[in-house]
Write a protein that holds these residues in place. Structure first.
Motif, short mmCIF file in Angstrom:
data_model
loop_
_atom_site.label_atom_id
_atom_site.label_comp_id
_atom_site.label_asym_id
_atom_site.label_seq_id
_atom_site.Cartn_x
_atom_site.Cartn_y
_atom_site.Cartn_z
N LEU A 71 47.48 43.56 40.78
CA LEU A 71 48.74 43.55 41.29
C LEU A 71 49.15 42.51 42.07
O LEU A 71 50.33 42.08 42.45
N ASN A 72 48.15 41.76 42.52
CA ASN A 72 48.39 40.55 43.56
C ASN A 72 48.73 39.30 42.92
O ASN A 72 48.99 38.28 43.57
N PHE A 73 48.50 39.10 41.51
CA PHE A 73 48.84 37.86 40.58
C PHE A 73 50.32 37.74 40.57
O PHE A 73 50.90 38.96 40.08
N PHE A 74 50.73 36.58 40.74
CA PHE A 74 52.31 36.27 40.52
C PHE A 74 52.59 36.53 38.99
O PHE A 74 53.51 36.87 38.57
N GLU A 75 51.54 35.92 38.14
CA GLU A 75 51.69 36.14 36.77
C GLU A 75 50.82 36.86 36.42
O GLU A 75 50.24 38.05 36.82
N SER A 76 50.49 36.73 34.96
CA SER A 76 49.38 37.72 34.23
C SER A 76 47.98 37.64 35.03
O SER A 76 47.66 36.52 35.59
N SER A 77 47.32 38.70 35.10
CA SER A 77 46.23 38.69 35.66
C SER A 77 45.06 37.65 35.06
O SER A 77 45.10 37.34 34.01
N ASN A 78 44.22 37.36 36.09
CA ASN A 78 43.19 36.34 35.46
C ASN A 78 41.98 37.10 35.96
O ASN A 78 41.36 36.78 37.08
N PRO A 79 41.29 37.72 34.75
CA PRO A 79 39.87 38.41 35.10
C PRO A 79 38.87 37.50 35.50
O PRO A 79 38.05 37.62 36.48
N GLN A 80 38.79 36.20 35.14
CA GLN A 80 37.67 35.30 35.62
C GLN A 80 37.88 35.22 37.15
O GLN A 80 36.88 35.26 37.79
N MET A 81 39.33 34.74 37.65
CA MET A 81 39.27 34.56 39.05
C MET A 81 39.09 36.06 39.84
O MET A 81 38.47 35.94 40.96
N ARG A 82 39.52 36.94 39.01
CA ARG A 82 39.51 38.50 39.98
C ARG A 82 37.86 38.47 40.07
O ARG A 82 37.46 38.98 41.34
N GLU A 83 37.03 38.36 39.11
CA GLU A 83 35.67 38.68 39.26
C GLU A 83 35.02 37.71 40.01
O GLU A 83 34.24 37.93 40.94
N GLU A 84 35.45 36.28 40.08
CA GLU A 84 34.86 35.52 41.23
C GLU A 84 35.09 35.89 42.80
O GLU A 84 34.11 35.97 43.51
N ILE A 85 36.36 36.35 43.02
CA ILE A 85 36.68 36.97 44.34
C ILE A 85 35.94 38.17 44.67
O ILE A 85 35.47 38.18 45.77
N LEU A 86 35.83 39.04 43.57
CA LEU A 86 34.97 40.01 43.82
C LEU A 86 33.54 39.68 44.07
O LEU A 86 33.05 40.34 45.18
N GLY A 87 33.24 38.93 43.63
CA GLY A 87 31.68 38.47 44.11
C GLY A 87 31.60 37.70 45.65
O GLY A 87 30.88 38.03 46.33
N VAL A 88 32.84 36.78 45.56
CA VAL A 88 32.86 36.22 47.24
C VAL A 88 32.76 37.27 48.21
O VAL A 88 31.89 36.99 49.17
#
Length: 237
Positions: free
Chosen positions: A92-109
């Motif tokens: 829900l926080n993405f302005f455009e379509s979701s980016n699974p790769q970025m989401r997974e990166e931040i989950l890891g961070v």
């Protein structure tokens, strides 16, 4: 540039300051001094004619553009949909379509990848805080206001968030609301100190933590011991 001119609303009185692009800010003050009220006014969650972005009133900026300009991250996560998962919330926080790769990166961070399928309502207060910060990173606003980002965290997680904020890698410009003088000192951002709704101090971190200025704000209740700020509870006024 984010500019506030004679902001008066609720408990705030004639608050004025300017924050240039690339400058970060820490907002300090006692409970009830107006810190969160100021944050909400900056985002137009409290309507005001006194907040400007690049010379334009923040309230005159279209909703979707304003959300890209400045994002307020509250102290607690309030989710009323019992089925909304951590992954759903982040998308829900993405302005455009979701980016699974970025989401997974931040989950890891944030070290919450094991929670990706968990319902948000079942998270602990600390896990919720980490999720809020993860969402703010993905939101990528020009200014991100984080209200007490370390309040619900254990010591190890507080250090992680401090390093994340200090690195400058995940947010463009940051406004941090905190009671933690040690965090404010270590971050080194400019300081805005509120007292009873008015600006008592606005300037550099080094000037605020000058012993004379510190005593003016806290009396003898706060002591600098080897670069760590300790509260003398017998002297709290």
């Amino acid at each position: 540039m984010l500019h506030v001119a004679d902001l008066t609303c609720q408990i705030l009185k004639n608050v004025s300051f300017a924050l240039e692009e690339g400058k970060n800010l820490t907002i300090l003050g006692n409970n009830g001094s107006g810190k969160t009220t100021l944050a909400r006014a900056l985002c137009h969650l409290i309507p005001s004619e006194s907040v400007f972005w690049e010379g334009k009133k923040i309230g005159d900026i279209a909703h979707h553009l304003r959300s890209q300009t400045i994002n307020y991250v509250p102290t607690s996560l309030e989710i009323y949909d019992e089925y909304l998962s951590v992954t759903d919330y982040l998308d829900l926080n993405f302005f455009e379509s979701s980016n699974p790769q970025m989401r997974e990166e931040i989950l890891g961070v944030m070290e919450i990848e094991h929670l990706r399928d968990s319902p948000c309502q079942r998270l602990s207060s600390g896990e919720s805080s980490l999720l809020l910060i993860a969402g703010a990173i993905l939101h990528r606003a020009a200014y991100t206001i984080l209200d007490e980002p370390t309040a619900n965290l254990d010591q190890a997680k507080k250090v992680k968030i401090y390093r994340l904020l200090k690195s400058g890698s995940y947010f463009q410009n940051k406004i941090i609301i905190t009671h933690d003088l040690n965090l404010a000192y270590k971050l080194g951002y400019d300081i805005l100190y509120l007292e009873e709704g008015e600006v008592r101090f606005f300037g550099s971190c080094s000037d605020f933590f000058d012993p004379t200025q510190l005593e003016g704000c806290f009396g003898s209740a706060v002591q600098n011991i080897g670069g760590n700020f300790v509260v003398n509870y017998d002297e709290v006024r």
